[in-house]
Design an enzyme around this catalytic site. Sequence first.
Site, PDB file in Angstrom:
ATOM      1  N   ASP A  57      51.931  45.781 -12.141  1.00 49.49           N
ATOM      2  CA  ASP A  57      51.390  45.905 -10.787  1.00 49.49           C
ATOM      3  C   ASP A  57      50.594  44.651 -10.463  1.00 49.49           C
ATOM      4  O   ASP A  57      49.372  44.617 -10.542  1.00 49.49           O
ATOM      5  CB  ASP A  57      50.512  47.153 -10.677  1.00 49.49           C
ATOM      6  CG  ASP A  57      50.268  47.542  -9.229  1.00 49.49           C
ATOM      7  OD1 ASP A  57      50.707  46.800  -8.330  1.00 49.49           O
ATOM      8  OD2 ASP A  57      49.642  48.591  -8.994  1.00 49.49           O
ATOM      9  N   ALA A  58      51.333  43.587 -10.110  1.00 53.55           N
ATOM     10  CA  ALA A  58      50.728  42.282  -9.857  1.00 53.55           C
ATOM     11  C   ALA A  58      50.656  41.938  -8.376  1.00 53.55           C
ATOM     12  O   ALA A  58      49.895  41.058  -7.976  1.00 53.55           O
ATOM     13  CB  ALA A  58      51.525  41.202 -10.590  1.00 53.55           C
ATOM     14  N   LYS A  59      51.498  42.590  -7.553  1.00 60.45           N
ATOM     15  CA  LYS A  59      51.521  42.388  -6.099  1.00 60.45           C
ATOM     16  C   LYS A  59      51.579  40.915  -5.719  1.00 60.45           C
ATOM     17  O   LYS A  59      50.813  40.431  -4.882  1.00 60.45           O
ATOM     18  CB  LYS A  59      50.316  43.073  -5.438  1.00 60.45           C
ATOM     19  CG  LYS A  59      50.314  44.595  -5.602  1.00 60.45           C
ATOM     20  CD  LYS A  59      49.144  45.228  -4.860  1.00 60.45           C
ATOM     21  CE  LYS A  59      49.184  46.748  -4.970  1.00 60.45           C
ATOM     22  NZ  LYS A  59      48.858  47.224  -6.340  1.00 60.45           N
ATOM     23  N   ARG A  60      52.502  40.194  -6.306  1.00 60.11           N
ATOM     24  CA  ARG A  60      52.651  38.771  -6.014  1.00 60.11           C
ATOM     25  C   ARG A  60      53.493  38.565  -4.758  1.00 60.11           C
ATOM     26  O   ARG A  60      54.372  39.360  -4.441  1.00 60.11           O
ATOM     27  CB  ARG A  60      53.301  38.057  -7.194  1.00 60.11           C
ATOM     28  CG  ARG A  60      52.480  38.088  -8.490  1.00 60.11           C
ATOM     29  CD  ARG A  60      51.135  37.391  -8.300  1.00 60.11           C
ATOM     30  NE  ARG A  60      50.471  37.154  -9.581  1.00 60.11           N
ATOM     31  CZ  ARG A  60      49.421  37.828 -10.029  1.00 60.11           C
ATOM     32  NH1 ARG A  60      48.916  38.795  -9.288  1.00 60.11           N
ATOM     33  NH2 ARG A  60      48.868  37.524 -11.184  1.00 60.11           N
TER      34      ARG A  60
END
Length: 279
Positions: A98-101
């Site tokens: 869950d890095a939301k890049r």
Amino acid sequence: MAHATKSFGQRLVDAGRERGRLCVGIDPHPYLLEHWGLDNTAEGLRTFSLRCVEAFADTAALVKPQVAFFERFGAAGFAVLEETLAGLREAGCLTVADAKRGDIGSTMEGYGDAWLGETSPLRADSVTLSPYLGVGALGAAIATALENNRGVFVLAATSNPEARAIQAVPAGTADSIAQAVVDECATFNATALEAGVAGSVGVVVGATVENPPRLDALNGPVLLPGVGAQGAGPAQVHSIVSACPQLGFANVSRAVLQRGPQVDDLRKAVIDTADQFRD
């Protein structure tokens, strides 16, 4: 070289049938470290995370480490994240970082290599992506995912109240930006649809969203946060993914993690929760 013969979407559907359609978060929030009797340090983070690996690796269909809670410890935190992802990978458990890049060009390509590249120490089976610069701008990361039989989850309709004013705005021929994101993600799954299998470009749709986008044409996995502590349950999840229930995965974190620190209690929490999301 791809690391698996089946696509991420196919493997996720298989895992959901076997273990229940549940994604469990590893969210080492400071209050949870304290709740578990651990120090708010990199060593406390490591103990927390490895207990989660032991509890979740053979019980959860999908496990989602929240990168921010590792990143706050700098290099030491990333080392723990690498160890956590490696442990889950070695056990054969599917993961989503869950890095939301979200970026453009070579920067987005770099993010794709970091989280989805075959030799990266941070590699996961999938990663969350933010489409604010346009779904098309995520193309490099999506290409890396598909080349390596990995996947992505693109934020479409999040449950935070700050998002409503933006995500509900009409976009092009779609009645909302959220719907436009879903529709564009569906184009990446067209080849899989023709082959009669699940695609690997998924979306994130909050289970508490009042007017969710239509998902019937997506043919990709749907990650549904907001289940458990935030108030949503099986009824809300089923309503949102009724057109493709096998592709909808409820995301539960706090409701499971608060059952720690004992591994057996965590395992039971996963199994009991997953039983709510089966056919």
